[in-house]
Design a protein around this motif. Sequence first.
Motif, PDB file in Angstrom:
ATOM      1  N   GLY A  36     -21.184  -9.921 -16.349  1.00 45.96           N
ATOM      2  CA  GLY A  36     -20.564 -10.403 -17.574  1.00 45.96           C
ATOM      3  C   GLY A  36     -19.205 -10.983 -17.242  1.00 45.96           C
ATOM      4  O   GLY A  36     -18.364 -10.307 -16.635  1.00 45.96           O
ATOM      5  N   LEU A  37     -18.981 -12.233 -17.604  1.00 43.34           N
ATOM      6  CA  LEU A  37     -17.740 -12.942 -17.295  1.00 43.34           C
ATOM      7  C   LEU A  37     -16.916 -13.095 -18.565  1.00 43.34           C
ATOM      8  O   LEU A  37     -17.344 -13.740 -19.521  1.00 43.34           O
ATOM      9  CB  LEU A  37     -18.061 -14.313 -16.700  1.00 43.34           C
TER      10      LEU A  37
ATOM     11  N   ASP B  70     -24.129  -4.976 -14.722  1.00 44.96           N
ATOM     12  CA  ASP B  70     -23.784  -4.252 -13.499  1.00 44.96           C
ATOM     13  C   ASP B  70     -22.357  -4.516 -13.034  1.00 44.96           C
ATOM     14  O   ASP B  70     -21.864  -3.833 -12.149  1.00 44.96           O
ATOM     15  CB  ASP B  70     -24.744  -4.656 -12.376  1.00 44.96           C
ATOM     16  N   LEU B  71     -21.699  -5.521 -13.617  1.00 44.54           N
ATOM     17  CA  LEU B  71     -20.348  -5.887 -13.204  1.00 44.54           C
ATOM     18  C   LEU B  71     -19.693  -6.696 -14.313  1.00 44.54           C
ATOM     19  O   LEU B  71     -20.336  -7.538 -14.927  1.00 44.54           O
ATOM     20  CB  LEU B  71     -20.395  -6.736 -11.920  1.00 44.54           C
ATOM     21  N   ILE B  72     -18.410  -6.428 -14.552  1.00 41.36           N
ATOM     22  CA  ILE B  72     -17.597  -7.231 -15.466  1.00 41.36           C
ATOM     23  C   ILE B  72     -16.546  -7.967 -14.651  1.00 41.36           C
ATOM     24  O   ILE B  72     -15.849  -7.365 -13.824  1.00 41.36           O
ATOM     25  CB  ILE B  72     -16.896  -6.348 -16.525  1.00 41.36           C
TER      26      ILE B  72
ATOM     27  N   MET C 149     -23.127   3.272  -6.647  1.00 38.57           N
ATOM     28  CA  MET C 149     -23.970   2.490  -5.754  1.00 38.57           C
ATOM     29  C   MET C 149     -25.186   1.997  -6.528  1.00 38.57           C
ATOM     30  O   MET C 149     -25.804   2.759  -7.255  1.00 38.57           O
ATOM     31  CB  MET C 149     -24.395   3.339  -4.551  1.00 38.57           C
ATOM     32  N   THR C 150     -25.498   0.714  -6.379  1.00 39.86           N
ATOM     33  CA  THR C 150     -26.628   0.114  -7.064  1.00 39.86           C
ATOM     34  C   THR C 150     -27.692  -0.268  -6.047  1.00 39.86           C
ATOM     35  O   THR C 150     -27.375  -0.850  -5.003  1.00 39.86           O
ATOM     36  CB  THR C 150     -26.175  -1.140  -7.835  1.00 39.86           C
ATOM     37  N   GLY C 151     -28.925   0.042  -6.334  1.00 40.07           N
ATOM     38  CA  GLY C 151     -29.999  -0.214  -5.386  1.00 40.07           C
ATOM     39  C   GLY C 151     -30.299  -1.686  -5.231  1.00 40.07           C
ATOM     40  O   GLY C 151     -29.888  -2.526  -6.021  1.00 40.07           O
TER      41      GLY C 151
ATOM     42  N   ALA D  93     -16.312   2.222 -20.163  1.00 39.06           N
ATOM     43  CA  ALA D  93     -17.710   2.012 -20.532  1.00 39.06           C
ATOM     44  C   ALA D  93     -18.649   2.231 -19.350  1.00 39.06           C
ATOM     45  O   ALA D  93     -19.868   2.063 -19.492  1.00 39.06           O
ATOM     46  CB  ALA D  93     -17.895   0.605 -21.085  1.00 39.06           C
ATOM     47  N   GLY D  94     -18.084   2.553 -18.190  1.00 40.14           N
ATOM     48  CA  GLY D  94     -18.903   2.839 -17.022  1.00 40.14           C
ATOM     49  C   GLY D  94     -19.264   1.622 -16.190  1.00 40.14           C
ATOM     50  O   GLY D  94     -20.223   1.677 -15.405  1.00 40.14           O
ATOM     51  N   LEU D  95     -18.504   0.543 -16.309  1.00 35.18           N
ATOM     52  CA  LEU D  95     -18.841  -0.698 -15.622  1.00 35.18           C
ATOM     53  C   LEU D  95     -17.857  -1.011 -14.495  1.00 35.18           C
ATOM     54  O   LEU D  95     -16.633  -0.925 -14.685  1.00 35.18           O
ATOM     55  CB  LEU D  95     -18.838  -1.860 -16.619  1.00 35.18           C
ATOM     56  N   PRO D  96     -18.357  -1.399 -13.324  1.00 36.29           N
ATOM     57  CA  PRO D  96     -17.474  -1.896 -12.259  1.00 36.29           C
ATOM     58  C   PRO D  96     -16.768  -3.165 -12.713  1.00 36.29           C
ATOM     59  O   PRO D  96     -17.279  -3.899 -13.563  1.00 36.29           O
ATOM     60  CB  PRO D  96     -18.438  -2.178 -11.097  1.00 36.29           C
TER      61      PRO D  96
END
Length: 363
Positions: free
Chosen positions: A11-12, A73-75, A1-3, A94-97
Amino acid sequence: MTGTGTPLRVGLVGYGLAGSVFHAPLIAATEGLALDTVVTSNPERRHQARAEFPDVRFADAPEELWDRAGELDLIVIASPNKTHVPIATAALQAGLPVVVDKPLAGSAAEARELAALAEERGLLLSVFQNRRWDNDFLTLARLIEAGELGDVQRFESRFERWRPELKGGWRESGAAEEIGGLLYDLGSHVVDQALVLFGPAVRVYAESDVRRPGAATDDDTFIAITHANGVRSHLYASATTAQLGPRFRVLGSAAGYVKYGLDPQEADLREGRRPGDGAPWGVEPESQWGRVGAGESPLTGGGSPVETEPGDYPAYYAGIATALREGTAPPVTAREAAAALDVLEAARRSAREGIAVTLEVQA
């Protein structure tokens, strides 16, 4: 969850058709999201991205993003199909959604492995099934919910094109590792829509052909699905259709719904129009509305016109932003994508062996 607070940085990966026409514009139009980095080493595509998004950063390869995972925060993965699984796996590790353009993977087993990895790490993994927000699909869902058609008995869905000449590229490659062909391209859309509307598939029959001279993979495919609730879906995906049929023909116990023409959002995005530019988004003229009726063809005046719901591709990324901030489920889950891949794999086997394939409903 991100505040809440600053926009979520995206990142696209990839800036071809999917990245430049669909993902980048929709990400940029979504409140709470910011297009931070585009991964492409192609100078022309970099120039194109910079022209529309002056503040965007670039990377040559996805691996550069893992080195600065804390800045994102997102790939979003919009690269060729064969790269979806390895890049999504690396991003999750890598820990990325992650959001992946359809198809999520080449097999349902790979899709479920990715889903399990995301669940293990507590990370979002979603699939961009934008056609759930097509105007005709939203309209049909409304009609079914309201009982306007009675009990639906047969759902006919066509994603047809007239492209007698090959365009080239990996999508038309016959190499298995490319995951090309219409079955996994347009078929991913029509199968997903059928499963969303009518639930799990228990039986699949398919016919798949290579029609165009020089083609190396399927360009004319038919899929018949028997759903667990008894509805039958007849789905067509073709690049060789000289006369296009209705996008939807849905037959129920009380009435039918027939709709011609494609949702306008893709054409608008290709032409450079953007959600939030001021003009109504996803709206089509009354002349394109479908008709509901019984006993007569809509082409001879049968039935009554039904206003088409506005298409709403922006709703997908709005749902992603909400899921990341609030920890809720994404608008499309990886396990839903796996269920669609079960059907696509069964269709491929059915077409190859000339048999109907029985599926077990996954828990």
